[in-house]
Design an enzyme around this catalytic site. Structure first.
Site, mmCIF file in Angstrom:
data_model
loop_
_atom_site.group_PDB
_atom_site.id
_atom_site.type_symbol
_atom_site.label_atom_id
_atom_site.label_comp_id
_atom_site.label_asym_id
_atom_site.label_seq_id
_atom_site.Cartn_x
_atom_site.Cartn_y
_atom_site.Cartn_z
ATOM 1 N N ASN A 1 25.592 89.436 -38.781
ATOM 2 C CA ASN A 1 24.337 90.056 -38.348
ATOM 3 C C ASN A 1 23.353 89.020 -37.840
ATOM 4 O O ASN A 1 22.152 89.154 -38.004
ATOM 5 C CB ASN A 1 23.703 90.813 -39.517
ATOM 6 N N ASP B 1 35.217 92.967 -51.568
ATOM 7 C CA ASP B 1 33.767 93.110 -51.547
ATOM 8 C C ASP B 1 33.190 92.863 -52.937
ATOM 9 O O ASP B 1 33.731 92.054 -53.696
ATOM 10 C CB ASP B 1 33.422 94.519 -51.024
ATOM 11 N N SER C 1 28.547 95.025 -41.703
ATOM 12 C CA SER C 1 29.209 95.411 -42.957
ATOM 13 C C SER C 1 29.518 96.899 -42.998
ATOM 14 O O SER C 1 30.485 97.316 -43.623
ATOM 15 C CB SER C 1 28.289 95.134 -44.151
ATOM 16 N N HIS D 1 27.065 96.991 -52.605
ATOM 17 C CA HIS D 1 27.619 96.864 -51.252
ATOM 18 C C HIS D 1 29.045 97.434 -51.124
ATOM 19 O O HIS D 1 29.340 98.224 -50.226
ATOM 20 C CB HIS D 1 27.585 95.370 -50.892
#
Ligand code: CA
Length: 683
Positions: free
Chosen positions: A331, A201, A414, A239
């Protein structure tokens, strides 16, 4: 698109009254929520700088791009490491990275299009042996929206009178842990102890009070740098810290707690300074580093289009080492099967669940796929955010008093993914030697049906549930399959051939697996379901046989399509032999003309006398130029016309011999990319 996440202020006020007594914090969050509750569309976005705290701008060493691939990098699957210098010389590039475990290397070049053209060009093929060459695709973290604020007040009304479930101070907002019934798992003694989960990430803030002691050493591939344990590596933003908290925030009564508070998080920084993707080359090296340093789960809340062989090989390397791969579906709402790594075979693809007060449903934004495995809480998820002093500090976070930690809400697949990654760690604690498919089956068997009744493309088998833990490990239902594609003689292992398995798995699910033959002519399907599948093989990919990305041979007559229907019950390997038919017919020949069939790499050249105006060359296998000649120089400029019948398609050929010459290459209508691909003849 307006998401369902917005909430009316009316409802807000109502709940505010009833909840004020529960916690002083609620008031703080409702204020934050009111400020931040403006929702936006929830589609996949480029990883532009969405964070706005301490993050420095671009990385100094790597170029960034908004294109689908990096303009100045090329990824090469090599045969022999000794060729790397020669490859660099040919493409006038410099070696960036060598990944010997998957025999791949990347080079910095002036222009990727040019480098690919050179590598696939006729004169260069024999100088260096390469298994494949591809652009370095760009991919994105999969955020939905950060800081939508506290809008899951409906959670509380449904859970009835609020009781602290986890004993954490922010318990009130941890609806996702309630939804999967995590306490029952913890009560059975599973918290993930002994399991390492790699978070691929934006890096993780290991100085966060709720993550202290949870973050082991990690890796920053873009710099080739090991990250010491417990340090801040949130180079790409907030994130990754949020994802890490959902997996393994401490169970200490303060802040939040992760699904598996006993695990150790290994940060792998795939989105570096400014949130930019480091590229499939560095990502592959990060994946391999994680596997070699003991990660048992790879948590991937990112993805993008473009099938990369190097990235596939890196994930296959992980699967072959028994590592479980979890990846976000995306998404973009629609059904998709182009998003990688989510759609590589053997990956546990995850959709996002939202809580609607009286029921769980798949989130409006959550992408679907025939490969989607399970879904998990992914709307209004509260978790850790980088501290103010950390590089990834995000202004949209807020601080709590108990531990001075920063927290925030995020939504997206996520956020669903780390719920599953943490849960997988719990299952691996129970069954340390389970294969990746066995873990996947445990998740799927225990999932609670949501959304459309039964298994569906958007929620998979349903939302993960505590009952998967302590259920029996399935001993059949999964397998590894190798599909090899060769020419008619079994000599040429053909790369970049598409292989789809479409059919019904042992659980009666309609599935579709997709893989391509790698540099060794093998399409790998690791840890897939047993079942009865149509095996559809087509290719090789015209574009990848061409000279570069722009000089494409659009000659579909060369591609072959094969089909078989098979039941797969255990580890298998099957081989398909391509064959082709090729016949050339000339308008008129006098009997002393000849053909020269010259292999593209220049290694062989055969001269055949034309005794009649037809010649069958179906025995040829490989890539060839077809040349036509007269025994002595022609007196006048001469045009040669012919027709090649290739696998049933007639294609016109022509050549031009100037007066005084003897020879011409025969071209198709496009006049360039003049080589032809054949696979030989089966007797
Ligand atoms: Ca905590």
């Amino acid at each position: 698109m307006k998401s369902k996440l917005s909430l009316s202020n009316k409802k807000y006020t109502f709940d505010l009254k009833s909840l004020l007594f529960e916690s002083k914090l609620v008031f703080v969050f409702l204020i934050i929520g009111l400020v931040m509750s403006i929702t936006t569309s929830c589609t996949d976005r480029r990883s532009e700088r969405t964070d706005n705290g301490n993050i420095p701008n671009l990385s100094e060493n790597l170029s960034v791009t908004n294109d689908d691939y990096f303009p100045d990098r090329v990824l090469v699957g090599y045969e022999d490491e000794k060729d790397l210098d020669k490859i660099a010389e040919l493409i006038e590039g410099t070696l960036l990275l060598k990944i010997p475990q998957i025999r791949a290397a990347s080079f910095k070049v002036e222009e990727v299009e040019k480098a690919l053209e050179i590598l696939q060009g006729e004169e260069n093929i024999r100088k260096v042996k390469i298994r494949y060459a591809e652009p370095v695709y760009r991919r994105n973290i999969i955020p939905c929206e950060v800081g939508q604020g506290y809008s899951n007040q409906t959670t509380l009304s449904t859970y009835g009178s609020y009781q602290n479930y986890t004993n954490e101070s922010l318990d009130f907002y941890l609806w996702g842990l309630r939804a999967i019934g995590i306490k029952k798992v913890w009560d059975r003694g599973y918290d993930g102890t002994g399991i390492i989960v790699a978070v691929l990430d934006t890096g993780v803030d290991g100085t966060h009070p709720d993550l202290q002691g949870q973050i082991m050493k990690g890796y920053r591939p873009s710099k080739g740098e090991e990250l010491p344990e417990g340090t801040d590596s949130s180079y790409g933003g907030s994130h990754g810290t949020h994802v890490a908290g959902t997996i393994a925030a401490k169970r200490d009564g303060k802040g939040v707690v992760g699904v598996a508070p006993g695990v150790k998080i290994m940060p792998i920084v795939l989105f570096d300074s400014g949130g930019w993707y480091v590229g499939d080359d560095y990502a592959a090296s990060g994946i391999i580093w994680a596997v070699e340093h003991g990660a048992k789960v790879l948590s991937n809340s990112w993805g993008g289009a473009g099938y990369s062989q190097a990235l596939k090989d890196a994930f296959d390397y992980a699967l072959a080492h028994g590592v479980v791969i979890v990846a976000a579906a995306g998404n973009s709402k629609s059904s998709q099967s182009f998003q990688y790594p989510a759609n590589y075979p053997g990956v546990i693809q995850v959709g996002a669940v939202e809580y609607l007060g009286n029921k769980y449903d798949i989130a409006d934004f959550s992408s679907g796929s025939p490969m989607l495995s399970v879904s998990a809480p992914g709307v209004n998820i509260i978790s850790t955010m980088p501290q103010k002093t950390s590089v990834g500090y995000d202004k949209r976070s807020f601080q709590i008093a108990e531990n001075s930690g920063y927290y925030g809400f995020m939504s997206g697949t996520s956020m669903a993914t780390p719920h599953v990654s943490g849960f997988v760690a719990l299952l691996l604690q129970e069954y340390p030697n389970a294969k990746p498919w066995q873990i996947r089956r445990l998740l799927e068997n225990g999932a609670i049906d949501i959304g459309e009744p039964g298994i569906d493309e958007r929620s998979g088998y349903g939302m993960i549930n505590q009952r998967s833990v302590s259920s029996e490990l399935p001993d059949n239902g999964g397998l590894n399959l190798d599909v090899e594609v060769t020419d008619a003689y079994g000599d040429w292992k053909i790369p970049s051939v598409s292989v789809s398995l479409i059919g019904t798995s042992n659980t009666d699910r309609r599935v579709r697996y997709f893989s391509k033959t790698n540099g060794d002519g093998v399409a790998k399907f690791l840890n897939i379901d047993t079942g009865k599948y149509d095996v559809i093989i087509s290719g090789p990919d015209s574009r990848e046989n061409s000279e570069g990305l722009s000089n494409v041979v659009y000659r579909k007559a060369e591609e072959r399509v094969y089909y078989a229907n098979r039941s797969f019950t255990n580890d298998s390997s099957i081989t398909f032999n391509f064959s082709s038919q090729a016949r050339i017919k000339f308008k008129n020949v006098s009997g002393n003309e000849f053909l020269i069939l010259q292999s593209k790499d220049g290694s062989t050249s055969t001269t055949i006398e034309l005794l009649s105006n037809q010649i069958d060359i179906s025995h040829l296998s490989g890539r060839y130029f077809i040349k036509f000649g007269y025994p002595s120089p022609v007196l006048h400029n001469t045009t040669v016309n012919a027709t090649i019948t290739l696998n049933g398609y007639d294609i016109r050929l022509s050549g031009y011999i100037t007066a005084g010459s003897t020879l011409t290459t025969l071209y198709d209508a496009y006049g360039r990319n003049s080589h032809w691909t054949f696979f030989g003849k089966t007797e």
